[in-house]
Design an enzyme around this catalytic site. Structure first.
Site, mmCIF file in Angstrom:
data_model
loop_
_atom_site.group_PDB
_atom_site.id
_atom_site.type_symbol
_atom_site.label_atom_id
_atom_site.label_comp_id
_atom_site.label_asym_id
_atom_site.label_seq_id
_atom_site.Cartn_x
_atom_site.Cartn_y
_atom_site.Cartn_z
ATOM 1 N N ARG A 1 0.838 -1.213 0.000
ATOM 2 C CA ARG A 1 0.000 0.000 0.000
ATOM 3 C C ARG A 1 0.872 1.262 0.000
ATOM 4 N NH1 ARG A 1 -2.667 -3.684 -0.720
ATOM 5 N NH2 ARG A 1 -4.669 -4.261 0.202
ATOM 6 N N SER B 1 -10.898 -0.090 3.670
ATOM 7 C CA SER B 1 -10.074 -0.391 4.855
ATOM 8 C C SER B 1 -9.446 0.901 5.361
ATOM 9 C CB SER B 1 -8.961 -1.367 4.493
ATOM 10 O OG SER B 1 -9.518 -2.533 3.957
ATOM 11 N N GLU C 1 -4.885 4.239 6.114
ATOM 12 C CA GLU C 1 -4.614 4.011 4.688
ATOM 13 C C GLU C 1 -5.013 5.226 3.840
ATOM 14 O OE1 GLU C 1 -5.580 -0.076 3.139
ATOM 15 O OE2 GLU C 1 -6.390 1.099 1.490
HETATM 16 C C1 LIG Z 1 -15.338 0.071 -0.452
HETATM 17 C C2 LIG Z 1 -13.866 0.288 -0.738
HETATM 18 C C3 LIG Z 1 -13.039 -0.810 -0.945
HETATM 19 C C4 LIG Z 1 -11.672 -0.641 -1.205
HETATM 20 N N1 LIG Z 1 -10.890 -1.748 -1.416
HETATM 21 C C5 LIG Z 1 -9.578 -1.607 -1.669
HETATM 22 C C6 LIG Z 1 -8.754 -2.758 -1.886
HETATM 23 O O1 LIG Z 1 -9.214 -3.895 -1.879
HETATM 24 N N2 LIG Z 1 -7.434 -2.555 -2.120
HETATM 25 C C7 LIG Z 1 -6.885 -1.310 -2.171
HETATM 26 O O2 LIG Z 1 -5.678 -1.206 -2.393
HETATM 27 N N3 LIG Z 1 -7.644 -0.195 -1.977
HETATM 28 C C8 LIG Z 1 -8.963 -0.319 -1.724
HETATM 29 N N4 LIG Z 1 -9.736 0.802 -1.514
HETATM 30 C C9 LIG Z 1 -9.118 2.138 -1.547
HETATM 31 C C10 LIG Z 1 -9.266 2.868 -2.917
HETATM 32 O O3 LIG Z 1 -10.279 2.292 -3.689
HETATM 33 C C11 LIG Z 1 -7.978 2.850 -3.720
HETATM 34 O O4 LIG Z 1 -6.924 3.402 -2.988
HETATM 35 C C12 LIG Z 1 -8.116 3.612 -5.047
HETATM 36 O O5 LIG Z 1 -6.964 3.418 -5.843
HETATM 37 C C13 LIG Z 1 -8.344 5.105 -4.843
HETATM 38 O O6 LIG Z 1 -8.695 5.648 -6.095
HETATM 39 P P1 LIG Z 1 -9.416 7.044 -6.228
HETATM 40 O O7 LIG Z 1 -9.419 7.396 -7.678
HETATM 41 O O8 LIG Z 1 -10.726 7.001 -5.559
HETATM 42 O O9 LIG Z 1 -8.388 7.978 -5.449
HETATM 43 P P2 LIG Z 1 -8.725 9.311 -4.616
HETATM 44 O O10 LIG Z 1 -9.376 8.943 -3.335
HETATM 45 O O11 LIG Z 1 -9.398 10.303 -5.480
HETATM 46 O O12 LIG Z 1 -7.231 9.797 -4.306
HETATM 47 C C14 LIG Z 1 -6.397 9.049 -3.454
HETATM 48 C C15 LIG Z 1 -5.022 9.724 -3.403
HETATM 49 O O13 LIG Z 1 -4.397 9.623 -4.699
HETATM 50 C C16 LIG Z 1 -4.139 10.919 -5.239
HETATM 51 N N5 LIG Z 1 -4.426 10.841 -6.678
HETATM 52 C C17 LIG Z 1 -5.587 10.429 -7.247
HETATM 53 N N6 LIG Z 1 -5.461 10.448 -8.586
HETATM 54 C C18 LIG Z 1 -4.210 10.896 -8.867
HETATM 55 C C19 LIG Z 1 -3.488 11.155 -10.071
HETATM 56 N N7 LIG Z 1 -4.017 10.940 -11.273
HETATM 57 N N8 LIG Z 1 -2.213 11.627 -9.970
HETATM 58 C C20 LIG Z 1 -1.647 11.854 -8.752
HETATM 59 N N9 LIG Z 1 -2.294 11.640 -7.579
HETATM 60 C C21 LIG Z 1 -3.555 11.160 -7.645
HETATM 61 C C22 LIG Z 1 -5.062 11.858 -4.493
HETATM 62 O O14 LIG Z 1 -4.555 13.176 -4.487
HETATM 63 C C23 LIG Z 1 -5.111 11.217 -3.113
HETATM 64 O O15 LIG Z 1 -3.985 11.594 -2.355
HETATM 65 C C24 LIG Z 1 -11.126 0.663 -1.253
HETATM 66 C C25 LIG Z 1 -11.949 1.783 -1.052
HETATM 67 C C26 LIG Z 1 -13.312 1.590 -0.794
HETATM 68 C C27 LIG Z 1 -14.201 2.788 -0.610
#
Ligand SMILES: Cc1cc2nc3c(=O)[nH]c(=O)nc-3n(C[C@H](O)[C@H](O)[C@H](O)COP(=O)(O)OP(=O)(O)OC[C@H]3O[C@@H](n4cnc5c(N)ncnc54)[C@H](O)[C@@H]3O)c2cc1C
Length: 340
Positions: free
Chosen positions: A165, A239, A335
């Site tokens: 992570r 998580s 996380e």
């Molecule tokens: C129900 C649920 C289940 C999940 N299960 C998992 C799992 O099984 N495994 C896992 O690893 N994660 C899991 N996650 C966490 C999450 O889905 C991941 O971390 C996902 O990659 C976040 O994507 P996002 O586009 O929503 O990021 P955001 O929440 O929009 O951003 C997260 C971070 O990344 C940065 N960011 C986003 N896009 C960019 C970009 N293009 N360039 C630079 N920085 C950027 C943001 O500034 C922020 O700091 C889960 C979340 C939820 C709600």
């Protein structure tokens, strides 16, 4: 010129459903718009929040700065040989839709990462992982824009310094690049990863040649739907804590006291503990604290049914961290990222 919107409500742009405002919001559909938005932020001296699907952030309060919503789209098959294909995917694509697209075209490797919310561009930030596979296992390279210079840069897998992570973008290069596209190296022949216990158990009745990547994806989706609350119904950020990694000696002493403690070996010196087990056995599962709560089925998930500000979620997280520390001497690390 992209449209800059002042005083923008972010409630529907984060999976915790936090109703806070961005001082300015802009949605960018290509690299030119992204560079213009970065230039605007630099000129106005505005702090930045790069937003994907908002599934791994906690918005504690209104954001005094510019939120840049990454909406770059497109997938391109850039190369192939007998064994592999290389697929370049724009950062704004939805992660699970990409998994489904790859299943349809028989590009294998993403199936264990089914149903993870969020965007492709955020996936490398924390090296998303699930059911025995991490992004790094299918990753070739990414392209990003350097926030200071506005110039494009390519990062190889080694340069991303992926960990559990974790990546260089959460550490040394935090807040310095916007990821614009990720190139995946996917297999033409299926190579199933069935090592994860819950997955193996679910497949046991049918462990045979009939198991395909699509079966694996379907089973993982079913397990995830049964275990994790859907953010559309119960706001959450998945998580909330990483599984803590501790020295073997500490683990051995804990195991004497808690023989049921769930743990996985990392190497000869370290063990990874199941954070959910620690939180559950510290009595937190199902606890409600005003507008926020610990989920009743999965103690690792904090929920926000009252659509409170992220600071309420963080306050609950801190209480959990304190109690786990006092009971087991183990530090839990959140996380998601907290803003501001
Ligand atoms: C129900 C649920 C289940 C999940 N299960 C998992 C799992 O099984 N495994 C896992 O690893 N994660 C899991 N996650 C966490 C999450 O889905 C991941 O971390 C996902 O990659 C976040 O994507 P996002 O586009 O929503 O990021 P955001 O929440 O929009 O951003 C997260 C971070 O990344 C940065 N960011 C986003 N896009 C960019 C970009 N293009 N360039 C630079 N920085 C950027 C943001 O500034 C922020 O700091 C889960 C979340 C939820 C709600």
């Amino acid at each position: 010129m992209p449209l800059f919107l002042p005083n923008f409500d972010l409630q529907h742009y984060n999976t915790l459903g936090v109703p806070v405002k961005a001082q300015v919001y802009v949605s960018v559909a290509d690299e030119t718009e992204l560079v213009e938005a970065l230039r605007y932020a630099g000129h106005e001296k505005l702090p930045l929040l790069i937003l994907g699907g908002g599934s791994n952030i906690v918005l504690c309060d209104d954001f005094s700065g510019l939120v840049i919503h990454i909406r770059l789209h497109g997938k391109t098959l850039i190369a192939e040989n007998n064994e592999f294909i290389w697929l370049r995917v724009a950062a704004g694509e939805n992660w699970h839709e990409l998994v489904e697209y790859c299943l349809d075209f028989h590009y294998w490797g993403l199936e264990n990462l089914s149903l993870i919310p969020g965007s492709v561009g955020a996936a490398p930030i924390q090296n998303i992982g699930a059911y025995g596979v991490e992004l790094k296992d299918v990753f070739e390279e990414l392209t990003a824009i350097d926030i200071r210079s506005g110039l494009p840069v390519t990062f190889t897998k080694e340069a991303c310094e992926f960990g559990y992570r974790d990546s260089i973008f959460k550490g040394r290069l935090r807040d310095q690049y916007v990821i614009t596209a990720v190139t995946f190296k996917l297999r033409k022949q299926a190579h199933l990863v069935l090592s994860y216990p819950a997955l193996r158990d679910a497949l046991t009745p049918q462990l045979s040649d009939s198991v395909t990547p699509k079966t694996v994806s379907d089973i993982i989706c079913a397990i995830r739907r049964s275990k994790l609350p859907d953010p559309a119904q119960v706001p959450n950020a998945g998580s909330f804590f990483k599984n803590p990694v501790i020295p073997v000696a500490h683990y051995e002493s804990l195991r004497l006291q808690y023989p049921q403690l769930v743990a996985y070996p990392v190497d000869e010196q370290q063990v990874k503990l199941a954070a959910a087990w620690l939180i559950d056995h510290a009595g937190w599962r199902g606890q409600v604290c005003g507008p926020v709560a610990v989920h009743g089925q999965q103690a690792l998930v904090l929920t926000n049914p009252g659509r409170a500000k992220g600071s309420a979620v963080v306050a609950l997280a801190e209480k959990i961290q304190q109690s786990v520390w006092e009971k087991y001497g183990v530090a839990l690390e959140p996380e998601p990222r907290f803003y501001p």
